[in-house]
Motif scaffolding. Sequence first.
Motif, PDB file in Angstrom:
ATOM      1  N   PRO A   1       0.843  -1.209   0.000  1.00 42.26           N
ATOM      2  CA  PRO A   1       0.000   0.000   0.000  1.00 42.26           C
ATOM      3  C   PRO A   1       0.871   1.248   0.000  1.00 42.26           C
ATOM      4  CG  PRO A   1      -0.843  -1.603   1.561  1.00 42.26           C
ATOM      5  CD  PRO A   1       0.474  -2.142   1.089  1.00 42.26           C
ATOM      6  N   GLY A   2       0.474   2.214  -0.832  1.00 37.57           N
ATOM      7  CA  GLY A   2       1.249   3.435  -0.994  1.00 37.57           C
ATOM      8  C   GLY A   2       2.294   3.350  -2.072  1.00 37.57           C
ATOM      9  N   GLY A   3       2.503   2.167  -2.603  1.00 40.73           N
ATOM     10  CA  GLY A   3       3.524   1.959  -3.623  1.00 40.73           C
ATOM     11  C   GLY A   3       3.062   2.325  -5.014  1.00 40.73           C
ATOM     12  N   SER A   4       3.956   2.066  -5.979  1.00 44.05           N
ATOM     13  CA  SER A   4       3.693   2.427  -7.379  1.00 44.05           C
ATOM     14  C   SER A   4       3.956   1.239  -8.286  1.00 44.05           C
ATOM     15  CB  SER A   4       4.588   3.601  -7.806  1.00 44.05           C
ATOM     16  OG  SER A   4       4.342   4.740  -7.029  1.00 44.05           O
TER      17      SER A   4
ATOM     18  N   ARG B   1      -4.207   9.811  -9.008  1.00 41.67           N
ATOM     19  CA  ARG B   1      -3.262   8.762  -8.606  1.00 41.67           C
ATOM     20  C   ARG B   1      -2.724   7.985  -9.816  1.00 41.67           C
ATOM     21  NH1 ARG B   1      -4.894   4.507  -5.681  1.00 41.67           N
ATOM     22  NH2 ARG B   1      -7.015   4.526  -6.526  1.00 41.67           N
TER      23      ARG B   1
ATOM     24  N   ASN C   1       0.096   5.212  -8.904  1.00 40.45           N
ATOM     25  CA  ASN C   1       0.776   5.677  -7.686  1.00 40.45           C
ATOM     26  C   ASN C   1      -0.177   5.628  -6.497  1.00 40.45           C
ATOM     27  OD1 ASN C   1       3.223   6.383  -9.081  1.00 40.45           O
ATOM     28  ND2 ASN C   1       2.189   8.216  -9.834  1.00 40.45           N
ATOM     29  N   THR C   2       0.395   5.713  -5.317  1.00 43.56           N
ATOM     30  CA  THR C   2      -0.381   5.722  -4.063  1.00 43.56           C
ATOM     31  C   THR C   2      -1.409   4.601  -4.081  1.00 43.56           C
ATOM     32  OG1 THR C   2      -0.188   8.147  -4.212  1.00 43.56           O
ATOM     33  CG2 THR C   2      -1.473   7.284  -2.405  1.00 43.56           C
ATOM     34  N   LEU C   3      -0.945   3.412  -4.355  1.00 38.73           N
ATOM     35  CA  LEU C   3      -1.857   2.279  -4.503  1.00 38.73           C
ATOM     36  C   LEU C   3      -2.501   1.897  -3.182  1.00 38.73           C
ATOM     37  CD1 LEU C   3       0.215   0.292  -7.098  1.00 38.73           C
ATOM     38  CD2 LEU C   3      -2.177   0.946  -7.374  1.00 38.73           C
ATOM     39  N   ARG C   4      -3.745   1.444  -3.294  1.00 38.34           N
ATOM     40  CA  ARG C   4      -4.543   1.053  -2.140  1.00 38.34           C
ATOM     41  C   ARG C   4      -4.968  -0.407  -2.295  1.00 38.34           C
ATOM     42  NH1 ARG C   4      -8.651   6.063  -3.302  1.00 38.34           N
ATOM     43  NH2 ARG C   4      -7.253   7.793  -2.763  1.00 38.34           N
TER      44      ARG C   4
ATOM     45  N   ASP D   1      -7.342  -1.267  -5.013  1.00 45.52           N
ATOM     46  CA  ASP D   1      -6.877  -1.270  -6.400  1.00 45.52           C
ATOM     47  C   ASP D   1      -6.498  -2.683  -6.866  1.00 45.52           C
ATOM     48  OD1 ASP D   1      -5.175   1.785  -5.663  1.00 45.52           O
ATOM     49  OD2 ASP D   1      -7.071   1.557  -6.765  1.00 45.52           O
TER      50      ASP D   1
END
Lengths: 120, 106
Positions: free
Chosen positions: A14-17, A67, A84-87, A90
């Motif tokens: 989480p938060g990664g790209s 995002r 970006n800013t993956l949750r 997603d």
Amino acid sequence: EVQLLESGGGLVQPGGSLRLSCAASGFTFRSYAMSWVRQAPGKGLEWVSAISGSGGNTYYADSVKGRFTISRDNSKNTLYLEMNTLRAEDTAVYHCAKGHNGSYYNFDYWGQGTLVTVSS
Amino acid sequence: SYELTQPPSVSVSPGQTATITCSGDKLGDKFACWYQQKPGQSPVLVILEDNKRPSGIPERFSGSNSGNTATLTISGTQAMDEADYYCQAWDISTTVFGGGTKLTVL
């Protein structure tokens, strides 16, 4: 024969790209709008983003606006999705899709998809 | 945001007619299309622009769109038609899918 081949999926925190690619062949790529559509495990289809043939117009679902970034390289016949800013939400199989006769829907060809898993 | 509503499931006997609806505000003023998706496979476009069949789609698939409802009709339904079906429409810079209908042929 039209072919769409996605790549770039994988496991990300989480938060990664992540950057997805879709290699297209069998048609005049620059003449067609392209889209990304995702499908969470066991769920329905969700449109993510679309881009015009020239790349000059882009559209996003509210859930990813700000995002994700869609782009294309017509010299390489390749579509991209920068995420970006993956949750966790997603997490899905991401398909690229070609619009019929240049439309932004009526997807007449789909790739097999690439799985993106967002988890710690 | 625009929404499309489909029944979660529809059942039909082999050889009979299956009808799947898709509802949205003034949907008849837009073009609707339909996809078939079988387990583990990518979706396949079966109807575009309300009522046109892409090349290779059997004649038993037809579509209509009027008022607030688009309809996918499968005449003489076969076991191979068992799948999930999704409607789609374009609305002001976005495209929307319905939630999907599971068609059971029994």
